[in-house]
Write a protein that holds these residues in place. Structure first.
Motif, mmCIF file in Angstrom:
data_model
loop_
_atom_site.group_PDB
_atom_site.id
_atom_site.type_symbol
_atom_site.label_atom_id
_atom_site.label_comp_id
_atom_site.label_asym_id
_atom_site.label_seq_id
_atom_site.Cartn_x
_atom_site.Cartn_y
_atom_site.Cartn_z
ATOM 1 N N LEU A 24 32.971 32.354 35.650
ATOM 2 C CA LEU A 24 32.148 33.570 35.630
ATOM 3 C C LEU A 24 31.380 33.769 36.934
ATOM 4 O O LEU A 24 30.915 34.867 37.219
ATOM 5 N N ALA A 25 31.215 32.676 37.708
ATOM 6 C CA ALA A 25 30.307 32.709 38.855
ATOM 7 C C ALA A 25 31.057 32.757 40.188
ATOM 8 O O ALA A 25 32.111 32.150 40.347
ATOM 9 N N GLU A 69 29.535 44.560 30.551
ATOM 10 C CA GLU A 69 29.687 44.764 31.999
ATOM 11 C C GLU A 69 28.785 43.839 32.802
ATOM 12 O O GLU A 69 29.065 43.530 33.964
ATOM 13 N N LEU A 70 27.701 43.390 32.173
ATOM 14 C CA LEU A 70 26.777 42.453 32.826
ATOM 15 C C LEU A 70 27.535 41.235 33.362
ATOM 16 O O LEU A 70 27.173 40.674 34.392
ATOM 17 N N LEU A 71 28.603 40.850 32.646
ATOM 18 C CA LEU A 71 29.361 39.657 33.049
ATOM 19 C C LEU A 71 30.158 39.890 34.323
ATOM 20 O O LEU A 71 30.648 38.937 34.930
ATOM 21 N N GLY A 72 30.269 41.147 34.741
ATOM 22 C CA GLY A 72 30.986 41.449 35.976
ATOM 23 C C GLY A 72 30.071 41.520 37.184
ATOM 24 O O GLY A 72 30.529 41.686 38.310
ATOM 25 N N ARG A 73 28.761 41.410 36.933
ATOM 26 C CA ARG A 73 27.817 41.459 38.070
ATOM 27 C C ARG A 73 27.857 40.143 38.836
ATOM 28 O O ARG A 73 28.226 39.103 38.294
ATOM 29 N N PRO A 76 35.181 40.168 32.387
ATOM 30 C CA PRO A 76 34.849 39.932 33.799
ATOM 31 C C PRO A 76 36.065 39.526 34.639
ATOM 32 O O PRO A 76 36.799 38.610 34.275
ATOM 33 N N GLY A 77 36.220 40.222 35.750
ATOM 34 C CA GLY A 77 37.389 40.017 36.615
ATOM 35 C C GLY A 77 37.501 38.607 37.157
ATOM 36 O O GLY A 77 38.593 38.035 37.219
ATOM 37 N N LEU A 78 36.360 38.026 37.569
ATOM 38 C CA LEU A 78 36.407 36.672 38.133
ATOM 39 C C LEU A 78 36.919 35.676 37.104
ATOM 40 O O LEU A 78 37.659 34.760 37.433
ATOM 41 N N LEU A 79 36.506 35.868 35.855
ATOM 42 C CA LEU A 79 36.942 34.934 34.813
ATOM 43 C C LEU A 79 38.414 35.165 34.472
ATOM 44 O O LEU A 79 39.151 34.213 34.199
ATOM 45 N N ARG A 80 38.831 36.429 34.544
ATOM 46 C CA ARG A 80 40.238 36.723 34.250
ATOM 47 C C ARG A 80 41.152 36.069 35.286
ATOM 48 O O ARG A 80 42.288 35.713 35.004
ATOM 49 N N SER A 81 40.607 35.878 36.499
ATOM 50 C CA SER A 81 41.450 35.384 37.592
ATOM 51 C C SER A 81 41.637 33.868 37.602
ATOM 52 O O SER A 81 42.391 33.351 38.412
ATOM 53 N N ILE A 82 40.949 33.119 36.722
ATOM 54 C CA ILE A 82 41.160 31.662 36.725
ATOM 55 C C ILE A 82 42.521 31.358 36.111
ATOM 56 O O ILE A 82 43.122 32.213 35.464
ATOM 57 N N HIS A 83 43.003 30.143 36.304
ATOM 58 C CA HIS A 83 44.398 29.914 35.909
ATOM 59 C C HIS A 83 44.586 29.810 34.398
ATOM 60 O O HIS A 83 45.677 29.982 33.898
ATOM 61 N N ASP A 84 43.498 29.567 33.648
ATOM 62 C CA ASP A 84 43.615 29.520 32.187
ATOM 63 C C ASP A 84 42.468 30.267 31.518
ATOM 64 O O ASP A 84 41.649 29.678 30.811
ATOM 65 N N PRO A 85 42.406 31.594 31.739
ATOM 66 C CA PRO A 85 41.304 32.354 31.119
ATOM 67 C C PRO A 85 41.422 32.304 29.597
ATOM 68 O O PRO A 85 42.524 32.201 29.058
ATOM 69 N N PRO A 86 40.296 32.375 28.914
ATOM 70 C CA PRO A 86 40.326 32.360 27.449
ATOM 71 C C PRO A 86 40.903 33.678 26.926
ATOM 72 O O PRO A 86 40.929 34.667 27.652
ATOM 73 N N PHE A 123 33.328 40.925 20.356
ATOM 74 C CA PHE A 123 34.424 40.227 21.035
ATOM 75 C C PHE A 123 34.977 41.143 22.125
ATOM 76 O O PHE A 123 35.152 42.343 21.905
ATOM 77 N N VAL A 124 35.200 40.573 23.321
ATOM 78 C CA VAL A 124 35.842 41.324 24.408
ATOM 79 C C VAL A 124 37.089 40.553 24.806
ATOM 80 O O VAL A 124 36.996 39.430 25.313
ATOM 81 N N GLY A 125 38.258 41.117 24.540
ATOM 82 C CA GLY A 125 39.519 40.455 24.877
ATOM 83 C C GLY A 125 39.763 40.440 26.379
ATOM 84 O O GLY A 125 39.211 41.273 27.116
ATOM 85 N N ARG A 126 40.596 39.518 26.818
ATOM 86 C CA ARG A 126 40.739 39.392 28.279
ATOM 87 C C ARG A 126 41.495 40.554 28.898
ATOM 88 O O ARG A 126 41.447 40.739 30.109
ATOM 89 N N SER A 127 42.162 41.358 28.087
ATOM 90 C CA SER A 127 42.823 42.540 28.666
ATOM 91 C C SER A 127 41.896 43.758 28.666
ATOM 92 O O SER A 127 42.234 44.806 29.214
ATOM 93 N N ASP A 128 40.733 43.602 28.057
ATOM 94 C CA ASP A 128 39.733 44.676 28.021
ATOM 95 C C ASP A 128 39.186 44.888 29.435
ATOM 96 O O ASP A 128 38.936 43.926 30.155
ATOM 97 N N VAL A 129 38.987 46.158 29.846
ATOM 98 C CA VAL A 129 38.464 46.412 31.205
ATOM 99 C C VAL A 129 37.077 45.806 31.392
ATOM 100 O O VAL A 129 36.664 45.530 32.516
ATOM 101 N N ARG A 130 36.369 45.598 30.274
ATOM 102 C CA ARG A 130 35.012 45.048 30.411
ATOM 103 C C ARG A 130 35.019 43.532 30.582
ATOM 104 O O ARG A 130 33.991 42.924 30.856
#
Lengths: 327, 327
Positions: free
Chosen positions: A194-195, A80-84, A58-68, A49-56
């Motif tokens: 994510l994209a 980190e693959l999810l940040g590529r 993905p930034g793009l997903l964190r930036s949506i208006h309702d990230p999980p 599990f990677v929480g949304r406050s975790d640096v790993r």
């Protein structure tokens, strides 16, 4: 870790929760939730599990208006693959031969250029996009609309396993969550989120893929749509997107140019003779074998032999009895 | 009449001339040119000439930057017909079954709504657009790239005759002018110039239909383009137009809405039973007969009988062994 507690709380109550409920029930749940023990059980099942406050995360997903609250992961790759740089390829489950061919070719070409191909592991377009990426020895991410432990649809269990070998299968839902219909639109926001760009390959009107496109547009992401025949209802949604101003896509390079990515070097083709003639005709217009005999002037057995060779080399695909360039 | 003299002078010298040459040769020619006698000979052959300063000369065509000296006309209709709201439907000569189906349906639907369908009388898309308009008992105008007395291509001689019965065949070229290749781009400016909007149905890259679209855009006219499969080179030109910002067209109503024209009332269909099932499947996706047997679950002979009925009623067309909705 509140985020994991939140995700597990939502799963146990069969709810979709993205922000911490300000009520006593969640406070009680969090009080007795043993994150370390839960994570140990997750790991034992092959999940993380990677929480949304975790640096790993993905930034793009964190930036949506309702990230999980976070993402559950299946697969050996680093989070980190999810940040590529990633491109979503989505579309109809009951797609046509045309849609399948295009999705496969796009998955292959985008992955070959180093982009992560994101899709929803569904039948049809999604599955073809994942397969194309795997064919190119590229990386692909499958986003589930059910718990991370489920293979949905079941028929894509093996595909999910192959994806997890080099890429990731991800979900915002904890193990045990069933694939309820209302979870799929929610899942689609993760695909779009994510994209950097979303490509809709083939879609009916009022279909799930159009929801993904809408979500991508709302987040300011690029949306490409693949033109199709106006006499095919499977292209009604994609052609409607064109009318709304989505960018038409005719090749993977259209996405690469927008994202500033170099295309992979073209594969050298050793095709010559009859096969070269037929490949040119098929690139001209998709055709049945009989039609190719007529158009080429070659003998039927020569056409049959050359078509088999072109199929084996992956240059031509056949669907509904018609041969098409593999793009 | 200087304009007729100019047109005949250009024809005799095998030149493309739109403005009066300021040299002695034209002055001498005009001095000895007997307009009345020439017009009498024209009339005896069934032709007329309308100079560009004539009030009957179509205003939209007069407004282009290089209008012809005038138009030679073949057919019984009044020249005023050329001033009625018109739409150009153009595209590839060696079109696909898809392109042919769409061009025919567009010609039919646009003409049924009262618009004049303009095209170039060429094989493929042009011919289908003219035929569709005639099928709807509508009016269509064929623009030649050769002398008004020539039938080019010869195979469309009968089509030209049918067009001339209710519509017009027109040319800027006097009788006797041969169909030289360089005259076709010049002809295309007349097609674009006569029409309020131009629809490109199917076109390869760097093809004549794209020249027509460019000319229409230069004159500030609407340009529509029909999306097609990105794996078909016959849609490479139309899809490229989409990328350049042309308006995607998925039905005749798209043009009608832009021009503020009401669509013709829908034809009532008496289709039921097996035929209705098959029509729905064909609208879903173009299919071969075998595929329709499989998809419908009907017996092969029932499918065959229903398809014949649908074809006769003009609801379904067959090309390359695949059945499509007639749009």
């Amino acid at each position: 870790m509140n985020e994991l507690a939140l995700a597990v709380f939502a799963a146990e109550r069969d709810m979709h929760v993205v922000t911490e409920p300000r009520d006593a029930r969640f406070a009680r749940f969090r009080g007795r939730f043993d994150a370390a023990a839960y994570e140990a059980r997750l790991a034992a099942s092959g999940f993380r599990f990677v929480g949304r406050s975790d640096v790993r995360f993905p930034g793009l997903l964190r930036s949506i208006h309702d990230p999980p609250p976070g993402l559950f992961l299946r697969g050996s790759a680093d989070a980190e693959l999810l940040g590529r740089p990633a491109v979503a390829v989505v579309g109809a489950r009951s797609c046509s031969g045309y849609g399948a061919t295009v999705a496969r070719a796009l998955g292959r070409d985008l992955a070959a250029a180093g982009l992560v191909v994101v899709s929803g592991l569904a039948r049809g377009i999604d599955g073809e996009a994942h397969r194309g990426a795997l064919e190119a020895d590229g990386v692909t991410v499958g986003v589930l609309g059910c718990g991370i432990d489920r293979d949905y649809p079941a028929v894509h269990g093996e595909l999910a396993q192959r994806i997890a070998e080099t890429g990731l299968v991800v979900s915002e839902y904890a193990p045990g969550v069933a694939p309820a219909p209302w979870r799929f639109p929610a899942r689609n926001r993760l695909i779009a989120g994510l994209a950097a760009a979303t490509v809709v390959v083939e879609a009916r009107e009022r279909s799930g893929a159009l929801i993904t496109a809408d979500l991508a547009l709302e987040e300011g992401r690029e949306v490409f749509t693949v033109p199709g025949e106006i006499t095919s209802s499977l292209s009604a949604g994609t052609n409607a997107l064109l009318k709304l101003g989505a960018t038409p896509l005719t090749c993977a390079e259209d996405v690469l140019a927008t994202l500033g990515v170099e295309p992979a070097p073209a594969r050298a083709s050793a095709v010559s003779g009859d096969a070269a003639v037929l490949l040119a005709l098929v690139r001209e217009a998709p055709s049945g074998a009989d039609e190719l005999v007529r158009r080429s002037g070659l003998a039927a057995d020569a056409v049959a032999a050359a078509l088999v060779r072109l199929e084996l080399e992956g240059l031509v695909v056949v669907a509904d009895g018609r041969y098409r360039s593999a793009g």
